[in-house]
Design an enzyme around this catalytic site. Structure first.
Site, PDB file in Angstrom:
ATOM      1  N   ILE A   1      23.199 -15.803   3.240  1.00 55.74           N
ATOM      2  CA  ILE A   1      23.681 -16.238   1.929  1.00 55.74           C
ATOM      3  C   ILE A   1      23.956 -17.750   1.942  1.00 55.74           C
ATOM      4  CG2 ILE A   1      25.403 -15.836   0.123  1.00 55.74           C
ATOM      5  CD1 ILE A   1      25.878 -13.047   1.479  1.00 55.74           C
TER       6      ILE A   1
ATOM      7  N   SER B   1      34.244  -9.614  -0.299  1.00 51.58           N
ATOM      8  CA  SER B   1      33.281  -8.518  -0.406  1.00 51.58           C
ATOM      9  C   SER B   1      33.847  -7.394  -1.254  1.00 51.58           C
ATOM     10  CB  SER B   1      33.009  -8.002   1.010  1.00 51.58           C
ATOM     11  OG  SER B   1      32.333  -6.772   0.983  1.00 51.58           O
TER      12      SER B   1
ATOM     13  N   TYR C   1      35.865  -4.603   9.842  1.00 53.58           N
ATOM     14  CA  TYR C   1      35.225  -5.686   9.081  1.00 53.58           C
ATOM     15  C   TYR C   1      35.889  -5.823   7.707  1.00 53.58           C
ATOM     16  CZ  TYR C   1      32.073  -7.931   5.837  1.00 53.58           C
ATOM     17  OH  TYR C   1      31.584  -8.740   4.835  1.00 53.58           O
TER      18      TYR C   1
ATOM     19  N   ASP D   1      27.628 -24.335  11.781  1.00 54.34           N
ATOM     20  CA  ASP D   1      27.249 -22.963  12.149  1.00 54.34           C
ATOM     21  C   ASP D   1      27.066 -22.941  13.659  1.00 54.34           C
ATOM     22  OD1 ASP D   1      25.640 -20.469  12.491  1.00 54.34           O
ATOM     23  OD2 ASP D   1      25.530 -20.506  10.313  1.00 54.34           O
ATOM     24  N   ASN D   2      27.499 -21.877  14.307  1.00 57.21           N
ATOM     25  CA  ASN D   2      27.303 -21.788  15.769  1.00 57.21           C
ATOM     26  C   ASN D   2      26.024 -21.032  16.132  1.00 57.21           C
ATOM     27  OD1 ASN D   2      27.982 -19.157  15.226  1.00 57.21           O
ATOM     28  ND2 ASN D   2      29.777 -19.068  16.562  1.00 57.21           N
TER      29      ASN D   2
ATOM     30  N   LYS E   1      38.257  -8.995   5.737  1.00 54.04           N
ATOM     31  CA  LYS E   1      38.105  -9.612   4.406  1.00 54.04           C
ATOM     32  C   LYS E   1      39.408  -9.467   3.623  1.00 54.04           C
ATOM     33  CE  LYS E   1      34.099 -11.154   5.049  1.00 54.04           C
ATOM     34  NZ  LYS E   1      33.859 -12.601   5.123  1.00 54.04           N
TER      35      LYS E   1
HETATM   36  P1  NAD Z   1      25.030 -14.141   8.178  1.00 54.43           P
HETATM   37  O1  NAD Z   1      25.407 -13.518   9.461  1.00 54.43           O
HETATM   38  O2  NAD Z   1      23.588 -14.275   7.857  1.00 54.43           O
HETATM   39  O3  NAD Z   1      25.698 -15.597   8.073  1.00 54.43           O
HETATM   40  C1  NAD Z   1      26.921 -15.920   8.689  1.00 54.43           C
HETATM   41  C2  NAD Z   1      26.699 -17.190   9.498  1.00 54.43           C
HETATM   42  O4  NAD Z   1      27.951 -17.566  10.115  1.00 54.43           O
HETATM   43  C3  NAD Z   1      25.696 -17.004  10.641  1.00 54.43           C
HETATM   44  O5  NAD Z   1      24.678 -18.004  10.533  1.00 54.43           O
HETATM   45  C4  NAD Z   1      26.525 -17.161  11.914  1.00 54.43           C
HETATM   46  O6  NAD Z   1      25.784 -17.800  12.940  1.00 54.43           O
HETATM   47  C5  NAD Z   1      27.700 -17.994  11.431  1.00 54.43           C
HETATM   48  N1  NAD Z   1      28.964 -17.801  12.182  1.00 54.43           N
HETATM   49  C6  NAD Z   1      29.607 -16.649  12.454  1.00 54.43           C
HETATM   50  N2  NAD Z   1      30.748 -16.888  13.130  1.00 54.43           N
HETATM   51  C7  NAD Z   1      30.832 -18.239  13.293  1.00 54.43           C
HETATM   52  C8  NAD Z   1      31.774 -19.103  13.910  1.00 54.43           C
HETATM   53  N3  NAD Z   1      32.861 -18.645  14.551  1.00 54.43           N
HETATM   54  N4  NAD Z   1      31.549 -20.441  13.869  1.00 54.43           N
HETATM   55  C9  NAD Z   1      30.449 -20.941  13.264  1.00 54.43           C
HETATM   56  N5  NAD Z   1      29.522 -20.167  12.652  1.00 54.43           N
HETATM   57  C10 NAD Z   1      29.712 -18.831  12.680  1.00 54.43           C
HETATM   58  O7  NAD Z   1      25.797 -13.338   7.035  1.00 54.43           O
HETATM   59  P2  NAD Z   1      25.605 -13.403   5.440  1.00 54.43           P
HETATM   60  O8  NAD Z   1      25.004 -12.115   5.010  1.00 54.43           O
HETATM   61  O9  NAD Z   1      24.986 -14.674   5.042  1.00 54.43           O
HETATM   62  O10 NAD Z   1      27.129 -13.349   5.001  1.00 54.43           O
HETATM   63  C11 NAD Z   1      27.855 -14.528   4.722  1.00 54.43           C
HETATM   64  C12 NAD Z   1      29.276 -14.160   4.366  1.00 54.43           C
HETATM   65  O11 NAD Z   1      29.273 -13.280   3.251  1.00 54.43           O
HETATM   66  C13 NAD Z   1      30.042 -13.430   5.473  1.00 54.43           C
HETATM   67  O12 NAD Z   1      31.385 -13.886   5.449  1.00 54.43           O
HETATM   68  C14 NAD Z   1      29.958 -11.977   5.045  1.00 54.43           C
HETATM   69  O13 NAD Z   1      31.048 -11.236   5.555  1.00 54.43           O
HETATM   70  C15 NAD Z   1      30.026 -12.112   3.541  1.00 54.43           C
HETATM   71  N6  NAD Z   1      29.432 -10.970   2.820  1.00 54.43           N
HETATM   72  C16 NAD Z   1      28.150 -10.583   3.112  1.00 54.43           C
HETATM   73  C17 NAD Z   1      27.596  -9.492   2.439  1.00 54.43           C
HETATM   74  C18 NAD Z   1      26.210  -9.016   2.766  1.00 54.43           C
HETATM   75  O14 NAD Z   1      25.879  -7.874   2.443  1.00 54.43           O
HETATM   76  N7  NAD Z   1      25.340  -9.828   3.370  1.00 54.43           N
HETATM   77  C19 NAD Z   1      28.337  -8.821   1.461  1.00 54.43           C
HETATM   78  C20 NAD Z   1      29.640  -9.257   1.188  1.00 54.43           C
HETATM   79  C21 NAD Z   1      30.185 -10.327   1.883  1.00 54.43           C
HETATM   80  C1  WQD Z   2      23.418   1.031   0.243  1.00 53.65           C
HETATM   81  C2  WQD Z   2      23.073   2.471  -0.118  1.00 53.65           C
HETATM   82  C3  WQD Z   2      23.559   4.062   1.618  1.00 53.65           C
HETATM   83  C4  WQD Z   2      20.589   2.495   4.466  1.00 53.65           C
HETATM   84  C5  WQD Z   2      27.455  -2.579   2.994  1.00 53.65           C
HETATM   85  C6  WQD Z   2      28.748  -2.896   3.723  1.00 53.65           C
HETATM   86  C7  WQD Z   2      29.726  -3.555   2.796  1.00 53.65           C
HETATM   87  C8  WQD Z   2      29.119  -4.781   2.110  1.00 53.65           C
HETATM   88  C9  WQD Z   2      27.827  -4.433   1.460  1.00 53.65           C
HETATM   89  C10 WQD Z   2      29.577  -6.819   3.351  1.00 53.65           C
HETATM   90  C11 WQD Z   2      24.125   3.499   0.312  1.00 53.65           C
HETATM   91  C12 WQD Z   2      22.074   3.984   1.377  1.00 53.65           C
HETATM   92  C13 WQD Z   2      21.398   2.708   3.363  1.00 53.65           C
HETATM   93  C14 WQD Z   2      19.601   3.468   4.791  1.00 53.65           C
HETATM   94  C15 WQD Z   2      20.275   4.764   2.883  1.00 53.65           C
HETATM   95  N1  WQD Z   2      28.821  -5.831   3.057  1.00 53.65           N
HETATM   96  N2  WQD Z   2      21.246   3.815   2.577  1.00 53.65           N
HETATM   97  N3  WQD Z   2      19.482   4.563   3.971  1.00 53.65           N
HETATM   98  O1  WQD Z   2      26.967   0.703   2.188  1.00 53.65           O
HETATM   99  O2  WQD Z   2      26.994  -0.514  -0.029  1.00 53.65           O
HETATM  100  O3  WQD Z   2      27.708  -1.671   1.968  1.00 53.65           O
HETATM  101  O4  WQD Z   2      26.959  -3.805   2.427  1.00 53.65           O
HETATM  102  O5  WQD Z   2      30.657  -7.100   2.945  1.00 53.65           O
HETATM  103  O6  WQD Z   2      30.835  -3.922   3.549  1.00 53.65           O
HETATM  104  O7  WQD Z   2      29.290  -1.686   4.214  1.00 53.65           O
HETATM  105  O8  WQD Z   2      25.258  -1.103   1.655  1.00 53.65           O
HETATM  106  O9  WQD Z   2      22.852  -1.354   2.096  1.00 53.65           O
HETATM  107  O10 WQD Z   2      24.271  -0.135   3.799  1.00 53.65           O
HETATM  108  O11 WQD Z   2      23.774   0.964   1.617  1.00 53.65           O
HETATM  109  O12 WQD Z   2      20.133   5.761   2.186  1.00 53.65           O
HETATM  110  O13 WQD Z   2      18.873   3.331   5.777  1.00 53.65           O
HETATM  111  O14 WQD Z   2      21.864   2.841   0.585  1.00 53.65           O
HETATM  112  O15 WQD Z   2      23.968   5.367   1.899  1.00 53.65           O
HETATM  113  O16 WQD Z   2      24.145   4.504  -0.660  1.00 53.65           O
HETATM  114  P1  WQD Z   2      26.752  -0.535   1.433  1.00 53.65           P
HETATM  115  P2  WQD Z   2      24.002  -0.455   2.381  1.00 53.65           P
END
Ligand code: NAD
Ligand code: WQD
Length: 336
Positions: free
Chosen positions: A12, A124, A148, A31-32, A152
């Protein structure tokens, strides 16, 4: 002046760096590379500018962080850096609490010391736990069901407490389910190991890395029996961060939680069908048992994002999957 983007080499974060560049902001990435690679940074430089500043450092290293603020004219921060795998957090809680809370505390300490007051935090929809009602609003009950999620929840609390005591204002963006990729197909999500999330798994099936998608349950109380989520295009999500920084610069005060979703729920089978249309061939799948801990359905109430940020998503599920597929098909092994 410049925007500090922690975790800016990740999924993201990298898309948000592109959105920041497009509106003319200078960016400093820290970023690390614990979940990213130098190749992501190189791809990002090709999409933005060769001058993009990238500092390879761990946020847990207070001295490196202090130097980032001393060396660059930072006036606002987006904090993405965290570990994010739910299952891994259950197995490695100390590592997750240490990294996600330690980095957040270290960052706000450095911000307060440097006199930087504007922060956007990656929260999240996981902070809503098992929602009683949909759509979930920012006033819905919060909690968590795994370490996790608790990181948050706790980070939000820490930031609210710091905002009450110090000159810090923070937008807590509660993302729903980010998918998709930049339309160039040159950056995108590159999961470590076998993906847990639906869309990355579906796309790896489409490139032949797995045989079929396992649909986790078709006996939920939803129209087709499969789980419903609010998928949001990562470029829409990226643009929400720019809008949140603008709102802070415009005088938004305190610690303000805001949902980032589309307000539209899609079922697992709808996602698989839309992915098949994007890929041009049906995605093989079979129904298996429910995944423990899953919720039946959730999607976002989006009024607050529209009112406070003036932000609305513009990309639908088909576009998310087309863009995700462009990235995956051109880079079947991600950045490897
Ligand atoms: P990502 O893992 O692709 O990106 C996170 C980045 O942070 C990575 O590049 C990693 O190398 C870096 N990082 C981690 N710990 C570090 C540290 N101690 N110092 C420096 N860099 C560090 O994840 P993403 O999907 O891009 O998610 C970004 C943020 O959004 C996260 O906080 C995640 O919890 C949150 N988020 C993600 C989702 C999702 O589904 N992808 C949903 C809700 C919230
Ligand atoms: C989506 C739907 C599964 C995989 C996760 C994290 C949550 C947040 C968002 C960071 C569900 C179904 C999935 C598969 C499937 N992330 N599924 N087969 O569960 O909404 O949430 O991402 O903050 O913390 O838990 O996302 O993509 O895992 O699942 O049927 O192989 O797809 O059951 O209904 P989820 P997901």
């Amino acid at each position: 002046m410049a925007t500090l983007v922690t975790g800016g080499a990740g999924y993201i974060g990298s898309h948000t760096v592109v959105a920041l560049h497009e509106v003319g902001r200078d960016v400093v990435i820290v970023d690390n590379l614990s979940n990213s690679s130098p190749k992501a940074v190189a791809a990002l430089r090709r999409l933005t500018t060769d001058d993009l500043v990238f500092v390879e450092a761990d946020l847990l290293d207070a001295e490196s962080l202090r130097r980032v603020f001393a060396d660059h004219p930072i006036d606002e921060v987006i904090h993405f850096a965290a570990f994010k795998a739910v299952g891994e957090s259950v197995e490695q809680p100390i590592r997750y609490y240490g990294n996600n809370l330690g980095s957040t505390i270290g960052l706000v300490e450095a911000m307060v010391d440097a006199g930087v007051s504007r922060l956007v935090f990656s929260s999240s929809c996981t902070v809503y736990g098992q929602p009683d009602e949909v759509p979930v609003t920012e006033a819905s009950p919060t909690g968590a069901t795994n370490p996790y999620g608790w990181t948050k929840y706790m980070s939000e609390q820490i930031l609210a407490d710091v905002a009450a005591a110090h000159p810090l204002d923070v937008v807590l963006l509660r993302y729903f389910n980010p998918v998709g990729a930049h339309p160039s197909g040159t950056i995108g999500e590159d999961p470590n190991g076998i993906p847990n999330n639906l869309v990355p798994f579906v796309m790896q099936v489409a490139v032949g890395r797995h045989d079929k998608v396992r649909v986790f349950g078709d006996d939920y109380p939803t129209p087709d029996g499969t789980g419903i989520r609010d998928y949001i295009h990562v470029m829409d999500l990226a643009e929400a961060h720019v809008a949140a920084l603008d709102a802070l610069a415009g005088g938004l005060r305190g610690a303000v939680p805001i949902n980032v979703g589309t307000g539209v729920g899609s079922s697992v089978l709808e996602v698989i069908a839309a992915a098949g249309a994007a890929v041009g061939t049906a995605i093989p799948h079979e129904v298996v048992d429910r995944r423990p801990g899953d919720i039946a359905k959730t999607w976002a109430a989006t009024d607050k994002a529209a009112e406070i940020l003036g932000w609305r998503p513009s990309r639908d599920l088909d576009e998310m999957l087309r863009d995700h597929w462009r990235w995956q098909s051109r880079n079947p092994d991600g950045f490897a």
